[in-house]
Design a protein around this motif. Sequence first.
Motif, PDB file in Angstrom:
ATOM      1  N   LEU A 170       0.837  -1.203   0.000  1.00 51.83           N
ATOM      2  CA  LEU A 170       0.000   0.000   0.000  1.00 51.83           C
ATOM      3  C   LEU A 170       0.871   1.252   0.000  1.00 51.83           C
ATOM      4  O   LEU A 170       0.692   2.147  -0.819  1.00 51.83           O
ATOM      5  CB  LEU A 170      -0.910  -0.013   1.233  1.00 51.83           C
ATOM      6  N   TYR A 171       1.811   1.297   0.926  1.00 53.90           N
ATOM      7  CA  TYR A 171       2.624   2.498   1.054  1.00 53.90           C
ATOM      8  C   TYR A 171       3.468   2.736  -0.192  1.00 53.90           C
ATOM      9  O   TYR A 171       3.651   3.861  -0.613  1.00 53.90           O
ATOM     10  CB  TYR A 171       3.523   2.407   2.292  1.00 53.90           C
ATOM     11  N   LYS A 172       3.954   1.650  -0.757  1.00 53.21           N
ATOM     12  CA  LYS A 172       4.786   1.830  -1.944  1.00 53.21           C
ATOM     13  C   LYS A 172       3.956   2.341  -3.118  1.00 53.21           C
ATOM     14  O   LYS A 172       4.408   3.213  -3.856  1.00 53.21           O
ATOM     15  CB  LYS A 172       5.488   0.530  -2.317  1.00 53.21           C
ATOM     16  N   SER A 173       2.721   1.787  -3.262  1.00 56.28           N
ATOM     17  CA  SER A 173       1.929   2.261  -4.391  1.00 56.28           C
ATOM     18  C   SER A 173       1.508   3.702  -4.130  1.00 56.28           C
ATOM     19  O   SER A 173       1.448   4.513  -5.056  1.00 56.28           O
ATOM     20  CB  SER A 173       0.744   1.344  -4.672  1.00 56.28           C
ATOM     21  N   ALA A 174       1.263   4.038  -2.865  1.00 56.22           N
ATOM     22  CA  ALA A 174       0.911   5.423  -2.547  1.00 56.22           C
ATOM     23  C   ALA A 174       2.084   6.348  -2.875  1.00 56.22           C
ATOM     24  O   ALA A 174       1.893   7.437  -3.420  1.00 56.22           O
ATOM     25  CB  ALA A 174       0.541   5.545  -1.074  1.00 56.22           C
ATOM     26  N   ARG A 175       3.275   5.885  -2.571  1.00 54.39           N
ATOM     27  CA  ARG A 175       4.454   6.708  -2.851  1.00 54.39           C
ATOM     28  C   ARG A 175       4.588   6.936  -4.362  1.00 54.39           C
ATOM     29  O   ARG A 175       4.861   8.041  -4.813  1.00 54.39           O
ATOM     30  CB  ARG A 175       5.706   6.022  -2.303  1.00 54.39           C
ATOM     31  N   ASP A 176       4.351   5.859  -5.112  1.00 56.91           N
ATOM     32  CA  ASP A 176       4.414   5.996  -6.573  1.00 56.91           C
ATOM     33  C   ASP A 176       3.373   6.992  -7.076  1.00 56.91           C
ATOM     34  O   ASP A 176       3.649   7.817  -7.942  1.00 56.91           O
ATOM     35  CB  ASP A 176       4.164   4.643  -7.256  1.00 56.91           C
TER      36      ASP A 176
END
Length: 617
Positions: free
Chosen positions: A602-608
């Motif tokens: 989740l956090y990685k896709s949010a960062r992207d």
Amino acid sequence: MATMESLIGLVNRIQRACTVLGDYGGGDNAFSSLWEALPTVAVVGGQSSGKSSVLESIVGRDFLPRGSGIVTRRPLVLQLHKTDDGTQEYAEFLHIPRRKFSDFALVRKEIQDETDRMTGKTKMISPVPIHLSIYSPNVVNLTLVDLPGLTKVAVEGQPESIVEDIENMVRTYVEKPNCVILAISPANQDIATSDAIKLAREVDPSGERTFGVLTKLDLMDKGTNALDVIEGRSYRLQHPWVGIVNRSQADINKNVDMIVARRKEREYFATSPEYGHLASKMGSEYLAKLLSKHLESVIRARIPSITSLINKSIEELESEMDHLGRPIATDAGAQLYTILELCRAFDRIFKEHLEGGRPGGDRIYGVFDNQLPAALRKLPFDRHLSLQNVKKVVSEADGYQPHLIAPEQGYRRLIEGSLNYFRGPAEASVDAVHFVLKELVRKSIAETQELKRFPTLQAEIAAAGGEALERFRVESKKTVVRLVDMESSYLTVDFFRRLPQEVEKAGNPPGPAGTPIDRYTEGHFRRIGSNVSSYVGMVSETLKNTIPKAVVYCQVREAKQSLLNHFYIQIGKREAKQLAQLLDEDPALMERRQQCAKRLELYKSARDEIDSVSWAR
Ligand code: GDP
Ligand code: MG
């Protein structure tokens, strides 16, 4: 500069990702919630204050379940996406991806059904939101959350706690500092009794994130107006109050079109003697634009702190994942590979112990250098080769015919008897090395970091290692005993040839050399004893060197080369289920890892997402 669409779109996408991963705030506190860091607009108000009507007129479509009593029983996250003019309107639910609803009556039905799926056909509530996206040229980009209406009493079929439950659920939304509160109050009620204002005042005393909305202006008693409220004199907020005229129940019954209703609302304000001067700042369309603009600026202001929350969380989760170990593959091939990798990691450490990279291998040398020589020295040759015993053995070997020159048989028996004693120390060396190896296996398992998660595999490696060592021990014993037996089976004849001849030794008087008289003196037997003793001494020296060679060959070298070979063959034949069992972990740990992995995703896709919006400036 990021555009309004991209900013609100960004939050929309992150919100949907959050819901997919079960992060909708207010839940367990095992993780910091990304959802809670995102700005939202929550619609709050008492039952029948006009919440659903406001939402519908912002959207310009009829799509919310209607009825008396508590209809909204789960939060509805309504994401509005503005599309190009002239495009077809449609709605989409997160829980039914890829199905486009263009009939809004079906949208309403799906909201009802999906509510019931979670709560049953009861009048219970659930905090799990329903996500609905509406794509339309008639909306502005905006995300709104419709919440159950605040009530004062539980009705038939509801638990007593419902009043409090609803308030608590609403509170979890409006309490967070990123929530924009859309506080709905009906104009035909005293503002002092408004549930919405009561709650908003509590969680946002300065009024900086509360938007006051006054509905039902058309239903006020003749001769009264709401100017005191709308102009902020009754209850002061940082943002201006917005007055609304929604469809009446009669309009709804007559199926008055929403677009028509919007036009009628515009006309109401334009022609109103009381509110005419405020006409450009009244009505649902104005409210939608106001909210969208505000939400955009809130998001813009929040992005740096959201980014830093995301980065911090990613860091924390990654270090936790490192600590927990990476997730295990689910297919048998990959599991077998993992098991072999783990075995190899263990094997490396085990070898390091043997080869001196880690301590413990030196204890094997200790066996050869101290234990074995000491045991050899302690063998009871003095007793076995005592004058008395030599005499006894030699005489017995002679039988009725005493030997003539040298007691060949006697020598053999004395030597064989002596050599038998070597079995003890030879076998003891095997055992001693076995225990050193076993201990090193145990130690190496404990030192293999990667194995820590897998108690079952640890136990199996220990068992397999133990079995292998046992096999090596058996082989090694056979070999060292054979070394001893070989010494007995063929004596070094040169040794005896080099011995001074009995004849010469006997020397001078009493009689001529080799006479039977001399042959049976004590000196004669003593000489036999000492000859045997020095022969045995020579053999002892040999065995002191060859036993270690045999032990290393059979046990240490084998352990180094093939400790787990049998095990590898066995697991190669195992079924997928058995392999999975080997990689059995503590279930709590697995669960935690799974959650961490989901969060991390989740956090990685949010960062992207955030990165892509920043780049789009
Ligand atoms: P909710 O329970 O807060 O969602 O309220 P609803 O939006 O369902 O509205 C309750 C009732 O009030 C419905 O019959 C609406 O038609 C009616 N209503 C809501 N707003 C207005 C308004 O501004 N004017 C009039 N005349 N009726 C309204
Ligand atoms: Mg409603």
